[in-house]
Motif scaffolding. Structure first.
Motif, PDB file in Angstrom:
ATOM      1  N   VAL A  78      23.048  35.490  37.977  1.00 20.33           N
ATOM      2  CA  VAL A  78      24.244  34.903  37.371  1.00 20.33           C
ATOM      3  C   VAL A  78      24.310  33.871  36.083  1.00 20.33           C
ATOM      4  CG1 VAL A  78      26.477  33.728  38.062  1.00 20.33           C
ATOM      5  CG2 VAL A  78      25.531  35.646  39.411  1.00 20.33           C
ATOM      6  N   VAL A  79      23.103  33.205  36.507  1.00 26.02           N
ATOM      7  CA  VAL A  79      23.009  31.802  35.799  1.00 26.02           C
ATOM      8  C   VAL A  79      22.342  32.214  34.189  1.00 26.02           C
ATOM      9  CG1 VAL A  79      20.861  31.059  36.330  1.00 26.02           C
ATOM     10  CG2 VAL A  79      22.557  29.582  35.417  1.00 26.02           C
ATOM     11  N   GLY A  80      21.691  33.436  34.408  1.00 24.94           N
ATOM     12  CA  GLY A  80      21.078  34.166  33.239  1.00 24.94           C
ATOM     13  C   GLY A  80      22.133  34.639  32.114  1.00 24.94           C
ATOM     14  N   GLU A  81      23.105  35.167  32.612  1.00 23.87           N
ATOM     15  CA  GLU A  81      24.352  35.968  31.881  1.00 23.87           C
ATOM     16  C   GLU A  81      25.105  34.771  31.303  1.00 23.87           C
ATOM     17  OE1 GLU A  81      25.176  38.817  31.603  1.00 23.87           O
ATOM     18  OE2 GLU A  81      24.396  40.147  33.146  1.00 23.87           O
ATOM     19  N   GLN A  82      25.124  33.362  32.396  1.00 23.94           N
ATOM     20  CA  GLN A  82      25.967  32.202  31.494  1.00 23.94           C
ATOM     21  C   GLN A  82      25.205  31.743  30.423  1.00 23.94           C
ATOM     22  OE1 GLN A  82      27.428  29.765  34.321  1.00 23.94           O
ATOM     23  NE2 GLN A  82      27.119  27.848  33.372  1.00 23.94           N
ATOM     24  N   ASP A  83      23.884  31.634  30.845  1.00 24.00           N
ATOM     25  CA  ASP A  83      22.944  31.002  29.410  1.00 24.00           C
ATOM     26  C   ASP A  83      23.192  31.727  28.241  1.00 24.00           C
ATOM     27  OD1 ASP A  83      22.389  28.747  30.736  1.00 24.00           O
ATOM     28  OD2 ASP A  83      20.122  29.225  30.593  1.00 24.00           O
ATOM     29  N   ASN A  84      23.295  33.201  28.588  1.00 21.64           N
ATOM     30  CA  ASN A  84      23.374  34.142  27.197  1.00 21.64           C
ATOM     31  C   ASN A  84      24.722  34.242  26.877  1.00 21.64           C
ATOM     32  OD1 ASN A  84      20.496  34.490  27.804  1.00 21.64           O
ATOM     33  ND2 ASN A  84      20.952  36.415  29.161  1.00 21.64           N
ATOM     34  N   GLY A  85      25.618  33.773  27.275  1.00 19.77           N
ATOM     35  CA  GLY A  85      27.013  33.664  26.974  1.00 19.77           C
ATOM     36  C   GLY A  85      27.679  35.038  27.240  1.00 19.77           C
ATOM     37  N   THR A  86      26.973  35.753  27.976  1.00 17.93           N
ATOM     38  CA  THR A  86      27.818  37.110  28.348  1.00 17.93           C
ATOM     39  C   THR A  86      28.570  37.291  29.672  1.00 17.93           C
ATOM     40  OG1 THR A  86      25.705  37.699  29.501  1.00 17.93           O
ATOM     41  CG2 THR A  86      25.997  38.454  27.148  1.00 17.93           C
ATOM     42  N   LEU A  87      28.529  36.114  30.257  1.00 19.24           N
ATOM     43  CA  LEU A  87      29.067  36.249  31.847  1.00 19.24           C
ATOM     44  C   LEU A  87      30.872  36.266  31.766  1.00 19.24           C
ATOM     45  CD1 LEU A  87      29.212  35.839  34.878  1.00 19.24           C
ATOM     46  CD2 LEU A  87      29.028  33.342  34.597  1.00 19.24           C
ATOM     47  N   LEU A  88      31.467  35.631  30.557  1.00 17.09           N
ATOM     48  CA  LEU A  88      32.934  35.775  30.309  1.00 17.09           C
ATOM     49  C   LEU A  88      33.326  37.144  29.934  1.00 17.09           C
ATOM     50  CD1 LEU A  88      33.940  32.329  28.738  1.00 17.09           C
ATOM     51  CD2 LEU A  88      34.780  33.311  30.909  1.00 17.09           C
ATOM     52  N   LEU A  89      32.265  37.798  29.062  1.00 15.87           N
ATOM     53  CA  LEU A  89      32.420  39.020  28.511  1.00 15.87           C
ATOM     54  C   LEU A  89      32.493  40.099  29.764  1.00 15.87           C
ATOM     55  CD1 LEU A  89      32.902  41.166  26.100  1.00 15.87           C
ATOM     56  CD2 LEU A  89      30.141  41.227  25.993  1.00 15.87           C
ATOM     57  N   VAL A  90      31.550  39.915  30.654  1.00 15.61           N
ATOM     58  CA  VAL A  90      31.379  40.793  31.756  1.00 15.61           C
ATOM     59  C   VAL A  90      32.356  40.743  32.703  1.00 15.61           C
ATOM     60  CG1 VAL A  90      30.000  41.238  33.822  1.00 15.61           C
ATOM     61  CG2 VAL A  90      28.857  40.805  31.714  1.00 15.61           C
ATOM     62  N   LEU A  91      33.091  39.456  32.880  1.00 13.34           N
ATOM     63  CA  LEU A  91      34.205  39.362  33.749  1.00 13.34           C
ATOM     64  C   LEU A  91      35.332  39.581  33.216  1.00 13.34           C
ATOM     65  CD1 LEU A  91      33.320  36.055  35.497  1.00 13.34           C
ATOM     66  CD2 LEU A  91      32.950  38.092  36.402  1.00 13.34           C
ATOM     67  N   SER A  92      35.174  40.108  31.903  1.00 13.68           N
ATOM     68  CA  SER A  92      36.623  40.293  31.233  1.00 13.68           C
ATOM     69  C   SER A  92      36.991  41.938  31.421  1.00 13.68           C
ATOM     70  CB  SER A  92      36.645  40.211  29.585  1.00 13.68           C
ATOM     71  OG  SER A  92      35.523  40.930  29.143  1.00 13.68           O
ATOM     72  N   TYR A  93      35.871  42.665  31.726  1.00 14.06           N
ATOM     73  CA  TYR A  93      35.858  44.263  32.388  1.00 14.06           C
ATOM     74  C   TYR A  93      36.710  44.147  33.723  1.00 14.06           C
ATOM     75  CZ  TYR A  93      32.661  44.905  28.569  1.00 14.06           C
ATOM     76  OH  TYR A  93      32.036  44.991  27.225  1.00 14.06           O
ATOM     77  N   PRO A  94      37.404  45.370  34.078  1.00 14.88           N
ATOM     78  CA  PRO A  94      37.835  45.322  35.085  1.00 14.88           C
ATOM     79  C   PRO A  94      36.722  45.395  36.338  1.00 14.88           C
ATOM     80  CG  PRO A  94      37.830  47.562  34.217  1.00 14.88           C
ATOM     81  CD  PRO A  94      37.264  46.490  33.154  1.00 14.88           C
ATOM     82  N   ILE A  95      36.105  44.277  36.678  1.00 15.94           N
ATOM     83  CA  ILE A  95      35.286  44.139  37.666  1.00 15.94           C
ATOM     84  C   ILE A  95      35.695  42.733  38.453  1.00 15.94           C
ATOM     85  CG2 ILE A  95      33.543  43.324  36.111  1.00 15.94           C
ATOM     86  CD1 ILE A  95      31.296  44.448  37.918  1.00 15.94           C
ATOM     87  N   SER A  96      35.464  42.442  39.630  1.00 19.03           N
ATOM     88  CA  SER A  96      35.632  41.484  40.317  1.00 19.03           C
ATOM     89  C   SER A  96      34.397  40.914  40.471  1.00 19.03           C
ATOM     90  CB  SER A  96      36.094  41.852  41.941  1.00 19.03           C
ATOM     91  OG  SER A  96      35.353  42.592  42.411  1.00 19.03           O
ATOM     92  N   ARG A  97      34.546  39.548  40.681  1.00 18.55           N
ATOM     93  CA  ARG A  97      33.335  38.766  40.546  1.00 18.55           C
ATOM     94  C   ARG A  97      32.282  38.938  41.884  1.00 18.55           C
ATOM     95  NH1 ARG A  97      34.382  32.428  39.368  1.00 18.55           N
ATOM     96  NH2 ARG A  97      35.460  32.813  37.532  1.00 18.55           N
ATOM     97  N   ALA A  98      33.084  39.645  43.237  1.00 17.68           N
ATOM     98  CA  ALA A  98      32.411  39.881  44.321  1.00 17.68           C
ATOM     99  C   ALA A  98      31.620  41.053  43.917  1.00 17.68           C
ATOM    100  CB  ALA A  98      33.453  40.289  45.460  1.00 17.68           C
ATOM    101  N   GLU A  99      32.239  42.268  43.078  1.00 15.95           N
ATOM    102  CA  GLU A  99      31.441  43.432  43.031  1.00 15.95           C
ATOM    103  C   GLU A  99      30.331  43.025  41.954  1.00 15.95           C
ATOM    104  OE1 GLU A  99      34.873  46.773  42.888  1.00 15.95           O
ATOM    105  OE2 GLU A  99      34.650  45.505  40.973  1.00 15.95           O
ATOM    106  N   LEU A 100      30.355  42.072  41.052  1.00 18.57           N
ATOM    107  CA  LEU A 100      29.387  41.458  40.038  1.00 18.57           C
ATOM    108  C   LEU A 100      28.170  41.251  40.882  1.00 18.57           C
ATOM    109  CD1 LEU A 100      28.420  41.148  37.309  1.00 18.57           C
ATOM    110  CD2 LEU A 100      29.295  38.807  37.457  1.00 18.57           C
ATOM    111  N   VAL A 101      28.451  40.223  41.674  1.00 20.95           N
ATOM    112  CA  VAL A 101      27.255  39.466  42.403  1.00 20.95           C
ATOM    113  C   VAL A 101      26.636  40.691  43.453  1.00 20.95           C
ATOM    114  CG1 VAL A 101      26.821  37.834  44.235  1.00 20.95           C
ATOM    115  CG2 VAL A 101      28.222  37.455  42.481  1.00 20.95           C
TER     116      VAL A 101
END
Length: 277
Positions: A78-101
């Motif tokens: 998760v923190v890797g996505e945050q460091d790369n700046g892609t976490l917000l983009l991923v969460l903007s898709y129709p996917i919940s945080r629970a499904e991502l983890v």
């Protein structure tokens, strides 16, 4: 569920595409064959040793290596996505945080389980070819027990890595915490248990409490699952002597190891739902 499966498949492919998981499988094979062939070198013998002794040595090897691989594989999920700046983009898709983890967790667990199965499986197959006496139903049951418990051990440390990943601010801190977690569980915890044994001097308190302390570390549960089923004569007399005063039903050990997978994973889900991104 479909989103979770897509993310799990992507993480699984990424782990193999980076050749990291393939390197782990090759490492498992080489180390397992080396231990099996040179395990008796200290006694002046070179060659494949008994199957039970080999499996006991593989248990010791896996107890050190599998947790480290699990932590390194998933500490930046998760923190890797945050460091790369892609976490917000991923969460903007129709996917919940629970499904991502959950998707990332399942993908890393599947990659580690595959590396464990292939790496140790190839080594065990070669050992079986070289040792006709190891071709028995009991030996295959022991192998299945070893691979299943090693995969669950890896999943428990992937779950611990997911907690680290959702609670840290950058990848460097996550990597540092992963190494600290490995040191605490692999080395420091067992040193503390030895101190308890020495200081208590075999008292009644120690005999009642010590066997239960082993449930506090998934690595010791993994050792119990494999070493207690092998019994004495396989080179694990010290550990067997330390646990001889208590009976460990196999289903209880597997249940305890499953709790070490489920509890950190649920904690990671809980923390990530409340994390500000």
């Amino acid at each position: 569920m479909n989103s979770m499966a897509i993310i799990a498949g992507k993480e699984f492919r990424d782990d193999f595409r980076s050749r990291w998981t393939i390197a782990v499988a090759v490492l498992f094979t080489v180390l397992a064959l080396s231990i099996s062939y040179f395990g008796g070198a200290a006694a002046g013998k070179v060659g494949f040793t008994s199957f039970d002794a080999t499996l006991a040595s593989l248990t010791t090897l896996a107890a050190f290596v599998v947790p480290l691989i699990g932590l390194l594989l998933a500490h930046d999920m998760v923190v890797g996505e945050q460091d790369n700046g892609t976490l917000l983009l991923v969460l903007s898709y129709p996917i919940s945080r629970a499904e991502l983890v959950a998707g990332k967790f399942v993908g890393h667990c599947a990659a580690l389980a595959t590396a464990t199965l292939v790496g140790f499986g190839v080594a065990v197959a070669i050992i079986q070819i070289m040792q006709p006496e190891a071709r028995s139903v009991a030996a295959w049951l022991s192998i299945g027990n070893f691979v299943l418990s090693a995969s669950m051990l890896g999943a428990s440390f992937v779950a611990l890595a997911s907690v680290i990943s959702v609670t840290t601010a950058d990848k460097a801190r996550a990597a540092g915490l992963a190494l600290v977690t490995w040191l605490l569980t692999v080395i420091i915890f067992d040193l503390c248990l030895l101190a308890v044994l020495v200081l208590s001097g075999g008292s009644t308190w120690e005999q009642s409490v010590f066997p239960r302390l082993l449930y506090l570390n998934p690595i010791d549960i993994f050792r119990l699952i494999n070493l207690t089923t092998l019994g004495s004569g396989s080179g694990n007399e010290l550990f067997m002597g330390m646990t001889a005063t208590h009976v460990y039903p196999l289903w209880v050990l597997y249940l305890a190891l499953l709790l070490w997978v489920v509890t950190p994973f649920a904690l990671a889900q809980f923390l990530f739902r409340r994390k500000e991104v």
